[in-house]
Design a protein around this motif. Sequence first.
Motif, PDB file in Angstrom:
ATOM      1  N   UNK A  17       0.841  -1.199   0.000  1.00  0.00           N
ATOM      2  CA  UNK A  17       0.000   0.000   0.000  1.00  0.00           C
ATOM      3  C   UNK A  17       0.876   1.250   0.000  1.00  0.00           C
ATOM      4  N   UNK A  18       0.375   2.370  -0.523  1.00  0.00           N
ATOM      5  CA  UNK A  18       1.168   3.605  -0.504  1.00  0.00           C
ATOM      6  C   UNK A  18       1.654   3.938   0.903  1.00  0.00           C
ATOM      7  N   UNK A  19       2.959   4.161   1.021  1.00  0.00           N
ATOM      8  CA  UNK A  19       3.608   4.405   2.310  1.00  0.00           C
ATOM      9  C   UNK A  19       4.510   5.622   2.186  1.00  0.00           C
ATOM     10  N   UNK A  20       4.456   6.494   3.192  1.00  0.00           N
ATOM     11  CA  UNK A  20       5.294   7.682   3.216  1.00  0.00           C
ATOM     12  C   UNK A  20       6.492   7.433   4.127  1.00  0.00           C
ATOM     13  N   UNK A  21       7.687   7.710   3.637  1.00  0.00           N
ATOM     14  CA  UNK A  21       8.894   7.662   4.466  1.00  0.00           C
ATOM     15  C   UNK A  21       9.593   9.011   4.361  1.00  0.00           C
ATOM     16  N   UNK A  22      10.219   9.429   5.479  1.00  0.00           N
ATOM     17  CA  UNK A  22      10.808  10.764   5.538  1.00  0.00           C
ATOM     18  C   UNK A  22      12.156  10.736   6.236  1.00  0.00           C
ATOM     19  N   UNK A  23      13.006  11.677   5.872  1.00  0.00           N
ATOM     20  CA  UNK A  23      14.217  11.995   6.623  1.00  0.00           C
ATOM     21  C   UNK A  23      14.540  13.454   6.356  1.00  0.00           C
ATOM     22  N   UNK A  51      16.019  14.819   4.101  1.00  0.00           N
ATOM     23  CA  UNK A  51      15.940  15.182   2.694  1.00  0.00           C
ATOM     24  C   UNK A  51      14.525  15.389   2.182  1.00  0.00           C
ATOM     25  N   UNK A  52      13.533  15.126   3.033  1.00  0.00           N
ATOM     26  CA  UNK A  52      12.141  15.277   2.617  1.00  0.00           C
ATOM     27  C   UNK A  52      11.403  13.960   2.693  1.00  0.00           C
ATOM     28  N   UNK A  53      10.391  13.801   1.850  1.00  0.00           N
ATOM     29  CA  UNK A  53       9.582  12.585   1.923  1.00  0.00           C
ATOM     30  C   UNK A  53       9.460  11.928   0.560  1.00  0.00           C
ATOM     31  N   UNK A  54       9.263  10.616   0.606  1.00  0.00           N
ATOM     32  CA  UNK A  54       9.033   9.800  -0.576  1.00  0.00           C
ATOM     33  C   UNK A  54       7.788   8.962  -0.328  1.00  0.00           C
ATOM     34  N   UNK A  55       6.933   8.882  -1.333  1.00  0.00           N
ATOM     35  CA  UNK A  55       5.762   8.004  -1.265  1.00  0.00           C
ATOM     36  C   UNK A  55       6.036   6.813  -2.172  1.00  0.00           C
ATOM     37  N   UNK A  56       5.794   5.620  -1.625  1.00  0.00           N
ATOM     38  CA  UNK A  56       6.137   4.400  -2.352  1.00  0.00           C
ATOM     39  C   UNK A  56       5.019   3.376  -2.216  1.00  0.00           C
ATOM     40  N   UNK A  57       4.675   2.743  -3.335  1.00  0.00           N
ATOM     41  CA  UNK A  57       3.723   1.631  -3.349  1.00  0.00           C
ATOM     42  C   UNK A  57       4.297   0.583  -4.288  1.00  0.00           C
ATOM     43  N   UNK A  58       3.638  -0.587  -4.385  1.00  0.00           N
ATOM     44  CA  UNK A  58       4.164  -1.617  -5.279  1.00  0.00           C
ATOM     45  C   UNK A  58       3.036  -2.520  -5.758  1.00  0.00           C
ATOM     46  N   UNK A  59       3.163  -2.972  -7.014  1.00  0.00           N
ATOM     47  CA  UNK A  59       2.229  -3.925  -7.604  1.00  0.00           C
ATOM     48  C   UNK A  59       3.019  -5.104  -8.163  1.00  0.00           C
ATOM     49  N   UNK A 115       6.250   1.878  -7.219  1.00  0.00           N
ATOM     50  CA  UNK A 115       5.800   3.156  -7.768  1.00  0.00           C
ATOM     51  C   UNK A 115       6.341   4.244  -6.846  1.00  0.00           C
ATOM     52  N   UNK A 116       7.292   5.018  -7.337  1.00  0.00           N
ATOM     53  CA  UNK A 116       8.055   5.945  -6.500  1.00  0.00           C
ATOM     54  C   UNK A 116       7.673   7.384  -6.822  1.00  0.00           C
ATOM     55  N   UNK A 117       7.231   8.105  -5.811  1.00  0.00           N
ATOM     56  CA  UNK A 117       6.960   9.545  -5.934  1.00  0.00           C
ATOM     57  C   UNK A 117       8.014  10.279  -5.112  1.00  0.00           C
ATOM     58  N   UNK A 118       8.905  10.997  -5.763  1.00  0.00           N
ATOM     59  CA  UNK A 118      10.032  11.609  -5.066  1.00  0.00           C
ATOM     60  C   UNK A 118      10.187  13.100  -5.359  1.00  0.00           C
ATOM     61  N   UNK A 119       9.122  13.762  -5.793  1.00  0.00           N
ATOM     62  CA  UNK A 119       9.248  15.170  -6.160  1.00  0.00           C
ATOM     63  C   UNK A 119       9.524  16.071  -4.958  1.00  0.00           C
ATOM     64  N   UNK A 120       9.252  15.581  -3.743  1.00  0.00           N
ATOM     65  CA  UNK A 120       9.519  16.379  -2.547  1.00  0.00           C
ATOM     66  C   UNK A 120      10.740  15.872  -1.787  1.00  0.00           C
ATOM     67  N   UNK A 121      11.628  15.157  -2.503  1.00  0.00           N
ATOM     68  CA  UNK A 121      12.784  14.580  -1.825  1.00  0.00           C
ATOM     69  C   UNK A 121      14.076  15.079  -2.452  1.00  0.00           C
ATOM     70  N   UNK A 122      15.015  15.504  -1.619  1.00  0.00           N
ATOM     71  CA  UNK A 122      16.300  16.012  -2.107  1.00  0.00           C
ATOM     72  C   UNK A 122      17.483  15.204  -1.579  1.00  0.00           C
ATOM     73  N   UNK A 123      17.201  14.098  -0.890  1.00  0.00           N
ATOM     74  CA  UNK A 123      18.269  13.282  -0.326  1.00  0.00           C
ATOM     75  C   UNK A 123      19.008  12.475  -1.380  1.00  0.00           C
ATOM     76  N   UNK A 124      19.951  11.644  -0.913  1.00  0.00           N
ATOM     77  CA  UNK A 124      20.808  10.879  -1.803  1.00  0.00           C
ATOM     78  C   UNK A 124      20.031   9.911  -2.678  1.00  0.00           C
ATOM     79  N   UNK A 125      19.077   9.180  -2.076  1.00  0.00           N
ATOM     80  CA  UNK A 125      18.301   8.201  -2.838  1.00  0.00           C
ATOM     81  C   UNK A 125      16.910   8.038  -2.247  1.00  0.00           C
ATOM     82  N   UNK A 126      16.824   7.374  -1.109  1.00  0.00           N
ATOM     83  CA  UNK A 126      15.561   7.168  -0.402  1.00  0.00           C
ATOM     84  C   UNK A 126      15.817   7.335   1.093  1.00  0.00           C
ATOM     85  N   UNK A 127      14.799   7.682   1.873  1.00  0.00           N
ATOM     86  CA  UNK A 127      14.977   7.710   3.323  1.00  0.00           C
ATOM     87  C   UNK A 127      15.493   6.365   3.823  1.00  0.00           C
TER      88      UNK A 127
END
Length: 364
Positions: free
Chosen positions: A111-117, A119-127, A137-149
Motif C-alpha cells: 500500500x502507498x507508504x510515506x517515508x521521511x528523513x 531530505x524530505x519525503x518519498x511516497x512508495x507503493x508496489x504492484x 511506484x516511487x513519488x520523489x518530487x519532494x525529496x532532495x536526499x541521496x536516494x531514499x529515506x
Amino acid sequence: MSDDAFPILGIDHIEFWVGNAKQAAFYYANAFGFTPTAYAGLETGIRDRTSQLVTQGEIRFVLTGALGPDSPIGEHVARHGDGVKDVAFRVPDAEDAYRLALSRGATGVTEPTVSEDEGGKVVRAAIATYGDTIHSLIQRDEYTGTFLPGFKAVDAAGARGVGLIAVDHVVGNVELGKMDTWAAYYADIMGFANLVHFRDDQISTEYTALMSKVMWDGVGRVKLPINEPAKGRKKSQIDEYLEFYRGAGVQHMALQTENILETVADLRRRNVQFLRVPDSYYEDVRERFADLDEVDVEALKELRVLADRDEEGYLLQIFTKPVVDRPTVFFEIIERRGSRGFGLGNFKALFEAIEREQALRGTL
C-alpha cells in the motif's frame, strides 16, 4: 498509447535481491564501472536487510541482501539465485497510480507508504508482475536526499565509469503461453502499446526458438520486451532460464552507451565476459553497412560487437555471458544511432552463440 495511460515518468531504479550485497556492489563497481553512492542497513537504522546503491549516468541499481535466515530476501535468493526483484517506476503521484492500477486489475503488493528523513519525503507503493517480480511506484518530487529515506551517502573516491548512461530496456522471460497474458497486463494496467512482435520463425535457429512482444509507454522512457519459449528441437535459452530461475523473471537489462567501442573495450579490460560470434558474421555486416563509412566493421569485429540497421538508422549491441552463478541474468550493451529496433538481424548469430554456451553447460 491511450489518453489515460498509466503516468510513468521513467525507470526510477532496479533492485536486485542477492546473497551478499557488499560483494555484489564491489563487482558492479569494478566490473561495470558503477559508482557506490549510498548504503542502508544496521548503521542507518534498518534491521532486516542491507542495501547498496550503485549508479552510473541515469542508471541506479540497488543490491539488497538479507540479515537473517528467515528473510523473504534469503528465500528469494535460495529459489531464484541473485536476480531482479523490483523494476521501480517513478510516478507523479504514487497513491493515484496504485489505486488506478488496482482498479484496472493489478495485484497490490505494498500500500502507498510515506517515508521521511532530513531530505524530505518519498511516497512508495508496489504492484505485482510476472513471477516474483514487482514494480514499485516511487513519488520523489519532494525529496532532495541521496536516494531514499534510510540511505546514507558513501564516499566514492576513485570511482570511474565506462560510459553507461541509461537503461534502454528490461527483458522478462515468462512461461509458455503467458506472453500474451503479460502483454495484455501492461496494455490494460499501464496503457502500454505493443511496439513490435517477434514471431518464432523470426527468432530461431536449427534447434531452438522463442517469441517476444515489446511493450512500451509510447515515448521510449520504458520498454519492456516479454519473451516466451517456442517449440524447437532442443531446449531454448528461455526454457533454460525458466528451469534455473525456477519461474518467470527478468532475463536481461540493456544499458545504453554513446560509444559502444570505448565502453566494451573498457569492460573487456575489466574482465567482463561476452558472447562471441564467428568471423563469418562480419562478412554479412560489411555488406549491410557498405554505404556507411562511419561504421568501422574491423573495430566491431575485434570487440565482437553486433550491428543491425533498419529504415530509421542503425544500432550496435553486445551481450554478456551470465553475470551470476546460474545461467539466468545477463546484460546487453547498446548504442542507438536512430534505430528503435532490437537487433532482429542479429538474432540468428546471437542465438547460435547462446546455444554454444548452453552446449558447454549441458543444457541445450
